[in-house]
Design an enzyme around this catalytic site. Structure first.
Site, PDB file in Angstrom:
ATOM      1  CG  ASP A 144      -6.287   4.469   1.824  1.00  0.00           C
ATOM      2  OD1 ASP A 144      -6.951   5.507   1.681  1.00  0.00           O
ATOM      3  OD2 ASP A 144      -6.260   3.825   2.887  1.00  0.00           O
ATOM      4  CD  GLU A 198      -2.785   1.205   2.495  1.00  0.00           C
ATOM      5  OE1 GLU A 198      -2.644   0.301   3.351  1.00  0.00           O
ATOM      6  OE2 GLU A 198      -3.658   2.089   2.564  1.00  0.00           O
TER       7      GLU A 198
HETATM    8  C1  RNT Z   1      -2.675   4.128   6.718  1.00  0.00           C
HETATM    9  C2  RNT Z   1      -3.170   3.086   5.780  1.00  0.00           C
HETATM   10  C3  RNT Z   1      -3.453   1.744   6.397  1.00  0.00           C
HETATM   11  C4  RNT Z   1      -4.141   1.832   7.734  1.00  0.00           C
HETATM   12  C5  RNT Z   1      -4.589   0.504   8.293  1.00  0.00           C
HETATM   13  C6  RNT Z   1      -5.020   0.600   9.716  1.00  0.00           C
HETATM   14  O1  RNT Z   1      -2.589   5.363   6.152  1.00  0.00           O
HETATM   15  O2  RNT Z   1      -4.288   3.546   5.112  1.00  0.00           O
HETATM   16  O3  RNT Z   1      -4.167   0.976   5.503  1.00  0.00           O
HETATM   17  O4  RNT Z   1      -5.237   2.689   7.680  1.00  0.00           O
HETATM   18  O5  RNT Z   1      -3.620  -0.426   8.101  1.00  0.00           O
HETATM   19 ZN    ZN Z   2      -5.317   2.160   3.860  1.00  0.00          ZN
END
Ligand code: RNT
Ligand code: ZN
Length: 414
Positions: A255, A222
């Site tokens: 995200d 991510e």
């Molecule tokens: C943080 C990321 C991550 C978290 C979670 C809790 O900026 O978005 O995904 O929100 O792992």
């Molecule tokens: Zn996230």
């Protein structure tokens, strides 16, 4: 028996070439992964202490889950008010540590076995995340890119364990687990050795992913643009992880709150999906920053879902939610966010894509624009009601009464 209004709505959609039954089936079979961390403000059951790592939950609405039993009870109730197929997304700090807390580099499958039983009973798949924040070894803001060999090795071990736990969970449930690696590493102010940190991150990830775990586990990485305290440079940036995911054929997690505040991820999907095996979505809502507000059925969520449907990307996408709001009833937050993501997906599934595509191919952008606007009036809400009816959950705000009762009888006593 279908309701009269649904029968009429179905005909209206058929008139523009859309099969509402097909949309309902697609919605039914598309899981939404609900994040456990909305239930307790990303606290977990491993230790007391602050949430660190550049993420923040604001609000102190009463009734937060304080134990694994409370979280399980709350989650079970929340998901019962949501139609369709759901999954549970766990973080490593949510292990069952009844027999004793272990450090992150020592977690084992046994700490999650009771979650597997819980999800088996509820018919839910599980997703997983190593927790590389809220720990003394990440207190200075770095984990997998840390200059200290020992600290880096600690986080490598943690992530390795998370992956193998996930693979075991996937095997037990006969349902592959997506393991998402997110790390907070970054600088508040301008660094001078971005290269060194990114090179260390690359080799740490190579170590984390070295073992082939087969198809019970799917790895995702991510990216992020900025966080609280990492405003000037995030080591795991979009370019970094896109490059990593393409090179190593990992899934990329996008995200919705991790880009410039006006940048949308909808446009990225058709590019990224050409080069990586799959995409994990963190459906979220940033307000001015990566604030992780509760997801709504708004333009940006709908745009993402439209791209998934238009590009036929549902088979290579996992929809996960990522928001945390402590200022409202946390169960309601789960229900609102999950149902809103599903409603956005339904809207997308009911779009007359074939017709719109034909206009576009013919260069008839006038008709494309006209139809995009006119279809906004089609009775998709009636199809949503039918979906809820078939899933035996309240269609309208009826679920809110149930949440208010639960608040009175359960949450207010905490
Ligand atoms: C943080 C990321 C991550 C978290 C979670 C809790 O900026 O978005 O995904 O929100 O792992
Ligand atoms: Zn996230």
């Amino acid at each position: 028996m279908n309701s009269l209004s649904y029968t009429v709505a179905k005909e209206q959609f058929a008139a523009v070439g859309v099969d509402a039954e097909q949309a309902l089936n697609a919605l039914q079979s598309t899981p939404v992964s609900m994040h456990c961390w909305q239930g307790d403000d990303v606290g977990g059951f491993e230790r007391e202490g602050d949430l660190t790592g550049g993420i923040q939950v604001t609000g102190n609405y009463p009734g937060k889950a304080r134990s694994i039993d409370e979280l399980r009870r709350d989650f079970k109730f929340a998901q019962s008010l949501i139609p369709g197929t759901k999954r549970l997304n766990l973080h490593a700090i949510y292990g069952d540590f009844a027999a004793g807390v272990v450090d992150r580099d020592a977690i084992e499958y046994q700490h999650f076995a009771s979650w597997v039983d819980y999800c088996r009973e509820l018919g839910l798949g599980i997703d997983f995340n190593p927790t590389c924040f809220s720990h003394e070894k990440s207190a200075d803001g770095f984990t997998l890119s840390h200059p200290d060999d020992g600290i880096r090795a600690f986080w490598v071990d943690h992530c390795k364990r998370a992956r193998s736990i996930a693979a075991r969970i996937g095997k037990e449930l006969g349902n592959p687990v997506v393991t998402n690696v997110w790390i907070p590493d970054g600088f508040k102010d301008t660094p001078v050795d971005r290269k060194g940190y990114r090179q260390r991150l690359e080799s740490a990830l190579d170590e984390v992913f070295a073992e082939d775990l087969g198809s019970d586990n799917i790895d995702a990485v991510e990216c992020k643009l900025f966080g609280i305290g990492s405003e000037s440079c995030v080591i795991g940036s979009h370019e970094f992880y896109l490059g990593y995911a393409v090179t190593h054929q990992k899934w990329l997690c996008l995200d919705m709150g991790h880009f410039h505040p006006t940048e949308q991820i909808a446009d990225k999907l058709s590019s990224v999906q050409q080069f990586v095996p799959g995409v994990l979505l963190h459906v979220s809502r940033g307000v001015r920053w990566d604030s992780d507000h509760v997801v709504l059925c708004d333009d940006s969520t709908t745009a993402v879902m439209e791209e998934l449907v238009r590009g036929d990307f549902l088979p290579t996408t996992r929809i996960g939610l990522d928001f945390f709001d402590g200022s409202i009833n946390r169960i309601a937050a789960w229900v609102i966010g999950t149902r809103s993501a599903q409603r956005s997906l339904l809207k997308a599934l009911l779009e007359p894509v074939a017709l719109l595509r034909q206009f576009e191919r013919n260069g008839d952008y006038t008709s494309r624009l006209a139809m995009l606007e006119e279809t906004k009036n089609l009775p998709w809400g009636v199809v949503w009601e039918e979906f809820c009816r078939r899933n035996n959950v309240p269609a309208g705000a009826g679920w809110l009464n149930a949440v208010k009762t639960y608040e009175r009888e359960v949450l207010s006593k905490r």
